[in-house]
Design a protein around this motif. Sequence first.
Motif, PDB file in Angstrom:
ATOM      1  N   ALA A   1       0.835  -1.216   0.000  1.00 35.71           N
ATOM      2  CA  ALA A   1       0.000   0.000   0.000  1.00 35.71           C
ATOM      3  C   ALA A   1       0.866   1.261   0.000  1.00 35.71           C
ATOM      4  O   ALA A   1       0.535   2.258  -0.655  1.00 35.71           O
ATOM      5  CB  ALA A   1      -0.939  -0.003   1.205  1.00 35.71           C
TER       6      ALA A   1
ATOM      7  N   ILE B   1      -5.873   4.755  -3.241  1.00 40.17           N
ATOM      8  CA  ILE B   1      -4.761   5.001  -2.312  1.00 40.17           C
ATOM      9  C   ILE B   1      -3.858   6.114  -2.837  1.00 40.17           C
ATOM     10  O   ILE B   1      -3.452   7.016  -2.087  1.00 40.17           O
ATOM     11  CB  ILE B   1      -3.955   3.695  -2.107  1.00 40.17           C
ATOM     12  CG1 ILE B   1      -4.792   2.682  -1.347  1.00 40.17           C
ATOM     13  CG2 ILE B   1      -2.650   3.969  -1.372  1.00 40.17           C
ATOM     14  CD1 ILE B   1      -4.156   1.307  -1.248  1.00 40.17           C
TER      15      ILE B   1
ATOM     16  N   ARG C   1      -9.338   3.938   4.407  1.00 44.09           N
ATOM     17  CA  ARG C   1     -10.099   2.759   4.845  1.00 44.09           C
ATOM     18  C   ARG C   1      -9.273   1.883   5.769  1.00 44.09           C
ATOM     19  O   ARG C   1      -8.704   0.884   5.362  1.00 44.09           O
ATOM     20  CB  ARG C   1     -10.611   1.938   3.662  1.00 44.09           C
ATOM     21  CG  ARG C   1     -11.484   2.670   2.675  1.00 44.09           C
ATOM     22  CD  ARG C   1     -12.740   3.255   3.317  1.00 44.09           C
ATOM     23  NE  ARG C   1     -13.454   2.308   4.139  1.00 44.09           N
ATOM     24  CZ  ARG C   1     -14.316   1.409   3.677  1.00 44.09           C
ATOM     25  NH1 ARG C   1     -14.589   1.387   2.387  1.00 44.09           N
ATOM     26  NH2 ARG C   1     -14.921   0.569   4.496  1.00 44.09           N
ATOM     27  N   ASP C   2      -9.216   2.268   7.056  1.00 37.89           N
ATOM     28  CA  ASP C   2      -8.470   1.461   8.015  1.00 37.89           C
ATOM     29  C   ASP C   2      -9.274   0.229   8.414  1.00 37.89           C
ATOM     30  O   ASP C   2     -10.427   0.039   8.015  1.00 37.89           O
ATOM     31  CB  ASP C   2      -8.093   2.294   9.245  1.00 37.89           C
ATOM     32  CG  ASP C   2      -9.326   2.829   9.977  1.00 37.89           C
ATOM     33  OD1 ASP C   2     -10.460   2.548   9.512  1.00 37.89           O
ATOM     34  OD2 ASP C   2      -9.163   3.531  10.986  1.00 37.89           O
TER      35      ASP C   2
ATOM     36  N   ARG D   1      -8.663   0.194  -6.248  1.00 39.43           N
ATOM     37  CA  ARG D   1      -8.019   0.362  -4.944  1.00 39.43           C
ATOM     38  C   ARG D   1      -6.674   1.067  -5.090  1.00 39.43           C
ATOM     39  O   ARG D   1      -6.345   1.945  -4.276  1.00 39.43           O
ATOM     40  CB  ARG D   1      -7.834  -1.014  -4.299  1.00 39.43           C
ATOM     41  CG  ARG D   1      -7.151  -0.995  -2.937  1.00 39.43           C
ATOM     42  CD  ARG D   1      -7.951  -0.256  -1.889  1.00 39.43           C
ATOM     43  NE  ARG D   1      -7.358  -0.380  -0.559  1.00 39.43           N
ATOM     44  CZ  ARG D   1      -7.575   0.464   0.441  1.00 39.43           C
ATOM     45  NH1 ARG D   1      -8.398   1.497   0.274  1.00 39.43           N
ATOM     46  NH2 ARG D   1      -7.004   0.284   1.615  1.00 39.43           N
TER      47      ARG D   1
ATOM     48  N   LEU E   1      -9.838  -4.601  -0.107  1.00 41.51           N
ATOM     49  CA  LEU E   1      -9.451  -3.495   0.779  1.00 41.51           C
ATOM     50  C   LEU E   1      -8.364  -3.936   1.756  1.00 41.51           C
ATOM     51  O   LEU E   1      -7.435  -3.182   2.041  1.00 41.51           O
ATOM     52  CB  LEU E   1     -10.676  -2.996   1.548  1.00 41.51           C
ATOM     53  CG  LEU E   1     -11.728  -2.213   0.738  1.00 41.51           C
ATOM     54  CD1 LEU E   1     -12.969  -1.959   1.566  1.00 41.51           C
ATOM     55  CD2 LEU E   1     -11.154  -0.887   0.241  1.00 41.51           C
TER      56      LEU E   1
ATOM     57  N   ASN F   1      -3.482  -2.639   2.294  1.00 39.19           N
ATOM     58  CA  ASN F   1      -3.797  -1.804   3.447  1.00 39.19           C
ATOM     59  C   ASN F   1      -2.593  -1.765   4.360  1.00 39.19           C
ATOM     60  O   ASN F   1      -1.549  -2.364   4.064  1.00 39.19           O
ATOM     61  CB  ASN F   1      -5.031  -2.360   4.179  1.00 39.19           C
ATOM     62  CG  ASN F   1      -5.898  -1.242   4.744  1.00 39.19           C
ATOM     63  OD1 ASN F   1      -5.396  -0.319   5.381  1.00 39.19           O
ATOM     64  ND2 ASN F   1      -7.191  -1.332   4.485  1.00 39.19           N
TER      65      ASN F   1
ATOM     66  N   ILE G   1      -3.184   5.712   4.449  1.00 34.37           N
ATOM     67  CA  ILE G   1      -3.861   4.708   3.625  1.00 34.37           C
ATOM     68  C   ILE G   1      -5.345   4.773   3.945  1.00 34.37           C
ATOM     69  O   ILE G   1      -5.743   4.563   5.104  1.00 34.37           O
ATOM     70  CB  ILE G   1      -3.318   3.290   3.898  1.00 34.37           C
ATOM     71  CG1 ILE G   1      -1.795   3.252   3.691  1.00 34.37           C
ATOM     72  CG2 ILE G   1      -4.014   2.268   2.988  1.00 34.37           C
ATOM     73  CD1 ILE G   1      -1.337   3.582   2.288  1.00 34.37           C
TER      74      ILE G   1
END
Length: 1219
Positions: free
Chosen positions: A918, A952, A991-992, A948, A1026, A1030, A989
């Motif tokens: 990521a 990011i 969307r944790d 995705r 996702l 990540n 990054i």
Amino acid sequence: MSSPSMLTKFESKSSRAKGIAFHPKRPWILVSLHSSTIQLWDYRMGTLIDRFEEHDGPVRGIDFHKTQPLFVSGGDDYKIKVWSYVSRRCLFTLNGHLDYVRTVFFHHDLPWIVSSSDDQTIRIWNWQNRSLICTMTGHNHYTMCAQFHPKDDLIVSASLDQSVRVWDISGLRKKHSAPTSVSFEDQMARANANQADMFGNTDAVVKFVLEGHDRGVNWVAFHPTLPLIVSAGDDRLVKLWRMSETKAWEVDTCRGHFQNASACLFHPHQDLILSVGEDKTIRVWDLNKRTSVQSFKRENDRFWVIAAHPEINLFAAGHDNGVMVFKLERERPASSVYQNNLFYITKEKHVRSYDFTKNLESPSMLSLKKLGSPWVPPRTLSYNPAERAVLVTSPADGGCYELITLPRDATGAVEPTDTKRGTGNSAVFVARNRFAVFTQSNQQIDIKDLSNSTTKTIKPPHGTTDIYFGGTGCLLLVTATSVVLYDIQRKTNIAELAVNGVKYVVWSSDGLHAALLSKHNVTIVTKTLEQVSTLHETIRIKSATWDDAGILLYSTLNHIKYTLMNGDNGIVRTLDTTVYLVRVKGRNVYCLDRAAKPKVLQIDPTEYRFKLALVKRNYDEMLNIIKTSSLVGQSIISYLQKKGYPEIALQFVQDPQTRFELAIECGNLDVAVEMAKQLDRPQLWQRLSTEALAHGNHQVVEMTYQKLRNFDKLSFLYLATGDQEKLKRMAKIAEHRGDMTARFQNALYLGDVQNRIDMFQEIDLYPLAYMTAKSHGLEEQAQSILEASGLTEDQISAPTLGKPLTPVRPIVPTFKSNWPVRGTSSSIFEKALMGQSEGVEDEVPAMNGHGDDDLLEPEVSAIGQLDDGEEDEDVGGWDMGDDVDVEDEGDFVNVEGADAGAGSSEADMWARNSPIAADHIAAGSFETAMQLLNRQVGAVNFQPLQARFEEIYQASRTFLPANPGLPSLVNYVRRTVDETDSRKLLPVIPRDLESITTGEFQGGKSAMVKNKLEDGVKIFKKLLLLLMVNAVSSQSELSEAKKTITTAAQYILAMSIELQRRALIASSPTDLSAFPEDIKKRALELSAYFTVPELEPQHKAITLFTAMNFANKNKQHSSALSFANGLIDRPANAKFKETARKTKTVCERNPSDATEIDFDTFADFEVCAKSYTPIYGGSPSAACPFCAVKYQAKYKGTVCSVCEVCQIGAPASGLRLVG
């Protein structure tokens, strides 16, 4: 016009063919024509190689020499000509015959030619000394044919005087053989051995005169091994004669031609006679029974001559309009492969097996002598491992098949006892207890059970010519222009593909792909008949088999070749004889030859394994191949260039010129410099300077300009990089060289006014010297210049002077390091090649490291010593590279192989600081991110991750508009907000983990409860993507993320199984009574498998409740009882438990299943996520490295159907989400 068993391989169109000869080794045939031309054809390629036209009139006789590059011809011009097909000309002419020459033949080992002629003689010539050595007289009409015996000292001749004569030429051999020491007894025996003929000739005497034909005899031939002779005559008969040492007699007559029989011969390898006639037929006769076996008729063309290939099963016949090359039968052995065994039928019609692991051939298992005709070999063999039975077809009698059970032990060629027979053109097993039989005449397919009873009849598409296995319960139906995938149960076409002339179908071992082979094309398709790739061959394709890695190897008449899925192909090895491939294992190719003998050929699979590794981006495998093999050659280099991998091609090349070209192409300046130094050509230095300039590597540019003596560009380079010291030295060099233009230019760059004034004075340009001094405020010097020229200010008129310009200066002097440079991304392959580890290394770039040689010293020393000692030391000792101080700065870090230093952005630091994919995406280094994902979780399909990646990248930076015309200012968004150490800076990054677990994870489970399974699958798949890309902050969060991934994958598997079941019985969702048995069984199995994936207890209860109700409604009481017990034993809502208790009570009365399904309640197993079938403990399987879902072993190497990104069974180090 054609016969099903007479296979035409080549036809030519020309005037009447009177003579034919096969080359013993090459695929060539000579045809002599009535028009006086001799043609040389390549019958394999169907091309005319050459024409020979020196005869005047028809050419009737022709023959190749067995070993020399020669052929001989005889024609109506009375001449015999010997030709070289290498020099393509007639070497010499033999004159002597007084009428048409009918036939000419070379002797098998002596340098002799035998000729027959209408002058009633047979003559023997020595072609080495070009002389006539014997004339045989005795016939009293035209001699139509004369041939040497293949082994003995005999000649047989045929004449229109209705006789066949056999001549003994042993005396001629003794007369012309080399002299040796001979005993007196031998001399006496030789003197008395041959009685002289009526003319006193003892060289060649008549041994037998065979009379039996009622009219003239046109042709005669010896048997290759037996003491037999066959002749053909104008009485329309083909006669067979036998001879001993003392006599010869007629054995029998073959009757059937209804016009003159033109020619005849014995089959070289079988007990057959072939004859041709003016009745436009080729006839084949049984040598032992003297009965007609088959015939082939042309519509309009009379046949005149026939010839047999000396080595292989090929014949040629000449007719009124050309020649045709043909076979009498197919030579492809009927065979079938199952696991490590090959089952095949020998030439003697015996069934045998061959064990690949032991390289062991079994004794004969069965004899199939009674199958079909004795002269027609079986066409196909299909093997059923469940019943250990074979299904054999033969084209004899319009097509027939036999179903035979193989004995457990091979004890010899026993006659089968229990056989099931029937008529049909093709037959193939389609299931454990079913086989399909196709009859072309009535266009019908019968599905039969093992008792040979028809259970179902299918009408295939019109024009179907053949059927092949198409997967369990399916058939591939072949028409002239297409292939159809047909579902036997549903009686529907599943798919259709337009492909012409398919002859054979070869399935891969995993059943996912098939190769459709036609005469000149290979088409690779998926199991659903979707075309993957296709290729064309000019030479006939004979067979194919699949490598374990998914590479197709196929054989042509003279090569074994390979093709990858993407259509890339090449040659593996050449073949001496045609073979039929059956299995590839490592470096061994197992095949059957045309004699139906198993053979093992050695191959080198390096090239195609390398290309496969390249396609799959398996850089470790590529590196291993490069290090351990000798894979070289222009083809692999050009292939790598074409595919865009010049940096890999560079590893194979030793030639400096080619290495230079590749290095320029891939931007490897180090190698380019090294090769340029070796070659040292001006044009190479010029190209290197252009490339280095494009890279911003001005130190290499400096070296190339030095090599080229390009002083003007050097000066400008030093100006641009701010290197004042070297610019001063360039000025000194220009002064020493006497180059005033360069001196003025350097003085201008340096702002050296005095130097310019001095120069103008030296070349007597006083006006310019005065103006330069005046404009720069040097009044005294201006006055002295005026005085020197004898003028005063009043005498001159000067223009108005402005302020003098100062020379430009670079804002940041960059001569100490290469900056700015063009960013180049080294592939993982290049890193591995350089021995780098996965971590990033610090590397101090070499500053001007190419300036080891004092390149300008010869130029300076040629000028002589300077008057000023200080200046001499300053210029004459100048080394253009060694005097640059290298700064060892920690900021100069190797990022992706590019030299980074001043000007590297924060995004570059992110990629250096983190092993998390990521973070590399946020830095914009998508390539390294994909490489990390490939290593960590086996990712190979990045299409689902595109959104995705973009999310990011966009979330990690903001842009502030700058002044008009300037780029926006970039502000990087960090997750390490309070960090000041540049080595620990990392991007934010989006969307944790918490947002994903509360959002997608809960949303997916909610969809499960609401029975919105399609939505649930989409949500959980999004969750997997996702979390795959990540970052988390701790090991505990990492454990939670991995647990979430595994759980989500199980939910996707469970939902997919249930959706598959619903799609299968969409027309009647609960009642299965209307469906066929196999659909019913599959639906019940899927319902049971729905309960297997590990879900949370409340959702597990839903799966058990659904399966229980479905089983109960369809009388699966035993299954329903087990599901009810499972539901009662676990936490569930009251309604579920109440229904489960009622169901249990009902099912306990009759705990049995109406349909037996593959579901063991007590066994420990998992469900394959592609086939939705059980994988029991201990069975071979493969798993997705990311989501851990299990698959059957045959799916290894394919893309996971749950996450849709990773490769099943790929080696992986594990997902990294913590830095």
